[in-house]
Design a protein around this motif. Sequence first.
Motif, PDB file in Angstrom:
ATOM      1  N   GLY A 244       0.805  -1.218   0.000  1.00 38.59           N
ATOM      2  CA  GLY A 244       0.000   0.000   0.000  1.00 38.59           C
ATOM      3  C   GLY A 244       0.835   1.264   0.000  1.00 38.59           C
ATOM      4  O   GLY A 244       0.393   2.307   0.476  1.00 38.59           O
ATOM      5  N   ILE A 245       2.022   1.192  -0.523  1.00 38.36           N
ATOM      6  CA  ILE A 245       2.937   2.337  -0.522  1.00 38.36           C
ATOM      7  C   ILE A 245       2.446   3.453  -1.448  1.00 38.36           C
ATOM      8  O   ILE A 245       2.624   4.632  -1.146  1.00 38.36           O
ATOM      9  CB  ILE A 245       4.355   1.890  -0.934  1.00 38.36           C
ATOM     10  CG1 ILE A 245       4.916   0.892   0.078  1.00 38.36           C
ATOM     11  CG2 ILE A 245       5.291   3.071  -1.091  1.00 38.36           C
ATOM     12  CD1 ILE A 245       5.210   1.462   1.425  1.00 38.36           C
ATOM     13  N   CYS A 246       1.812   3.107  -2.558  1.00 34.42           N
ATOM     14  CA  CYS A 246       1.364   4.120  -3.529  1.00 34.42           C
ATOM     15  C   CYS A 246       0.438   5.158  -2.892  1.00 34.42           C
ATOM     16  O   CYS A 246       0.738   6.353  -2.935  1.00 34.42           O
ATOM     17  CB  CYS A 246       0.704   3.445  -4.725  1.00 34.42           C
ATOM     18  SG  CYS A 246       0.042   4.590  -5.944  1.00 34.42           S
ATOM     19  N   PRO A 247      -0.671   4.768  -2.277  1.00 34.01           N
ATOM     20  CA  PRO A 247      -1.497   5.797  -1.634  1.00 34.01           C
ATOM     21  C   PRO A 247      -0.826   6.389  -0.401  1.00 34.01           C
ATOM     22  O   PRO A 247      -1.039   7.550  -0.076  1.00 34.01           O
ATOM     23  CB  PRO A 247      -2.783   5.065  -1.257  1.00 34.01           C
ATOM     24  CG  PRO A 247      -2.439   3.628  -1.256  1.00 34.01           C
ATOM     25  CD  PRO A 247      -1.320   3.458  -2.237  1.00 34.01           C
ATOM     26  N   PHE A 248       0.008   5.615   0.268  1.00 36.47           N
ATOM     27  CA  PHE A 248       0.711   6.116   1.450  1.00 36.47           C
ATOM     28  C   PHE A 248       1.576   7.320   1.092  1.00 36.47           C
ATOM     29  O   PHE A 248       1.587   8.323   1.788  1.00 36.47           O
ATOM     30  CB  PHE A 248       1.566   4.998   2.053  1.00 36.47           C
ATOM     31  CG  PHE A 248       2.418   5.421   3.216  1.00 36.47           C
ATOM     32  CD1 PHE A 248       1.855   5.728   4.436  1.00 36.47           C
ATOM     33  CD2 PHE A 248       3.797   5.486   3.091  1.00 36.47           C
ATOM     34  CE1 PHE A 248       2.636   6.105   5.521  1.00 36.47           C
ATOM     35  CE2 PHE A 248       4.590   5.860   4.166  1.00 36.47           C
ATOM     36  CZ  PHE A 248       4.001   6.171   5.369  1.00 36.47           C
ATOM     37  N   LEU A 249       2.287   7.237  -0.005  1.00 34.50           N
ATOM     38  CA  LEU A 249       3.144   8.337  -0.422  1.00 34.50           C
ATOM     39  C   LEU A 249       2.376   9.396  -1.208  1.00 34.50           C
ATOM     40  O   LEU A 249       2.684  10.578  -1.124  1.00 34.50           O
ATOM     41  CB  LEU A 249       4.319   7.806  -1.256  1.00 34.50           C
ATOM     42  CG  LEU A 249       5.287   6.888  -0.526  1.00 34.50           C
ATOM     43  CD1 LEU A 249       6.329   6.356  -1.484  1.00 34.50           C
ATOM     44  CD2 LEU A 249       5.935   7.583   0.649  1.00 34.50           C
ATOM     45  N   GLY A 250       1.371   8.980  -1.954  1.00 34.72           N
ATOM     46  CA  GLY A 250       0.662   9.910  -2.833  1.00 34.72           C
ATOM     47  C   GLY A 250      -0.386  10.770  -2.158  1.00 34.72           C
ATOM     48  O   GLY A 250      -0.609  11.910  -2.551  1.00 34.72           O
ATOM     49  N   VAL A 251      -1.051  10.252  -1.142  1.00 33.27           N
ATOM     50  CA  VAL A 251      -2.174  10.966  -0.531  1.00 33.27           C
ATOM     51  C   VAL A 251      -1.790  11.577   0.814  1.00 33.27           C
ATOM     52  O   VAL A 251      -2.589  12.251   1.435  1.00 33.27           O
ATOM     53  CB  VAL A 251      -3.383  10.011  -0.379  1.00 33.27           C
ATOM     54  CG1 VAL A 251      -4.601  10.724   0.183  1.00 33.27           C
ATOM     55  CG2 VAL A 251      -3.742   9.405  -1.723  1.00 33.27           C
ATOM     56  N   SER A 252      -0.568  11.380   1.248  1.00 28.34           N
ATOM     57  CA  SER A 252      -0.195  11.822   2.591  1.00 28.34           C
ATOM     58  C   SER A 252       0.357  13.249   2.637  1.00 28.34           C
ATOM     59  O   SER A 252       1.160  13.573   3.494  1.00 28.34           O
ATOM     60  CB  SER A 252       0.829  10.852   3.192  1.00 28.34           C
ATOM     61  OG  SER A 252       2.015  10.865   2.431  1.00 28.34           O
ATOM     62  N   LYS A 253      -0.103  14.111   1.757  1.00 32.89           N
ATOM     63  CA  LYS A 253       0.362  15.498   1.778  1.00 32.89           C
ATOM     64  C   LYS A 253      -0.486  16.366   2.701  1.00 32.89           C
ATOM     65  O   LYS A 253      -0.048  17.419   3.137  1.00 32.89           O
ATOM     66  CB  LYS A 253       0.327  16.073   0.363  1.00 32.89           C
ATOM     67  CG  LYS A 253       1.306  15.404  -0.569  1.00 32.89           C
ATOM     68  CD  LYS A 253       1.188  15.915  -1.970  1.00 32.89           C
ATOM     69  CE  LYS A 253       2.125  15.124  -2.864  1.00 32.89           C
ATOM     70  NZ  LYS A 253       1.880  15.354  -4.264  1.00 32.89           N
ATOM     71  N   ASN A 254      -1.698  15.930   2.987  1.00 28.21           N
ATOM     72  CA  ASN A 254      -2.646  16.707   3.775  1.00 28.21           C
ATOM     73  C   ASN A 254      -3.336  15.752   4.751  1.00 28.21           C
ATOM     74  O   ASN A 254      -3.785  14.679   4.353  1.00 28.21           O
ATOM     75  CB  ASN A 254      -3.648  17.346   2.808  1.00 28.21           C
ATOM     76  CG  ASN A 254      -4.734  18.115   3.490  1.00 28.21           C
ATOM     77  OD1 ASN A 254      -5.338  17.657   4.461  1.00 28.21           O
ATOM     78  ND2 ASN A 254      -5.011  19.296   2.965  1.00 28.21           N
TER      79      ASN A 254
END
Length: 191
Positions: A24-34
Motif C-alpha cells: 500500500g505504498i502508492c497511496p501512502f506516499l501519494g495521498v499523505s500530503k494533507n
Amino acid sequence: MKELLLIAVGSAFVNNVVLSQFLGICPFLGVSKNVKTAAGMGGAVVFVITISSFVTGLIYKFILVKTGFEYLQTIVFILVIAALVQFVEMFLKKVMPPLYDALGVYLPLITTNCAVLGVALTNVQKSYSILESVVNGLATAVGFLVSIVLMAGIREKIEYNDIAPSFKGTPIVLVTAGLMAIAFFGFSGLI
C-alpha cells in the motif's frame, strides 16, 4: 477473545501493512500530503478492507473450498475488492464531493492497492475464521490509517523546515517513511 486481541495488535502495529510489510505504498506516499485527505483515504481503506475481509472470507470458505476452486481465489478476491471500491467511490461522490475530489485518482487505485488484496490472501493463508478475518482486516486497515495520518502530519510540518535542496520532495518523504518504519519496529516486542 485473547486471540482476537493478539491478531488486532499484531496486524495494526507489529506487522503494520505499510511500515512493516511495505504494501500500500502508492497511496501512502501519494495521498499523505494533507491530514484531512489522508484521513479520508484511510477511512475509505478501513471500509474496503474490513468489508472485503468479511466477503472474501465467506466466498472462500463457503464457495471456493466447497467446489474445489481454491485456485481462483486471487481473481475472485480482486473482483470483490473492485466492486467494493466502486461502491465507496459512488458513495463519496454523492455524499462527500470535496473528499472525492481531493482523493482524485487514488480512490479508484484502492482496487489495485496491494494491501487490500494482501489482507484477503493473508486471511486464507493463516486459515482465519470469518471473525478472525474481519478482526485482521479491521486492524490492518486501522494500522494503514494510523500510518498515513502520521505521515501526513509529518509532511505538513516538513514544509516549514529548511531542507537541503537534494532532499526536498520525494527524498525527504522516503527518509521519513524509513524512520517511521524503524519506529514501528519497536512494537515487535509486544507480541
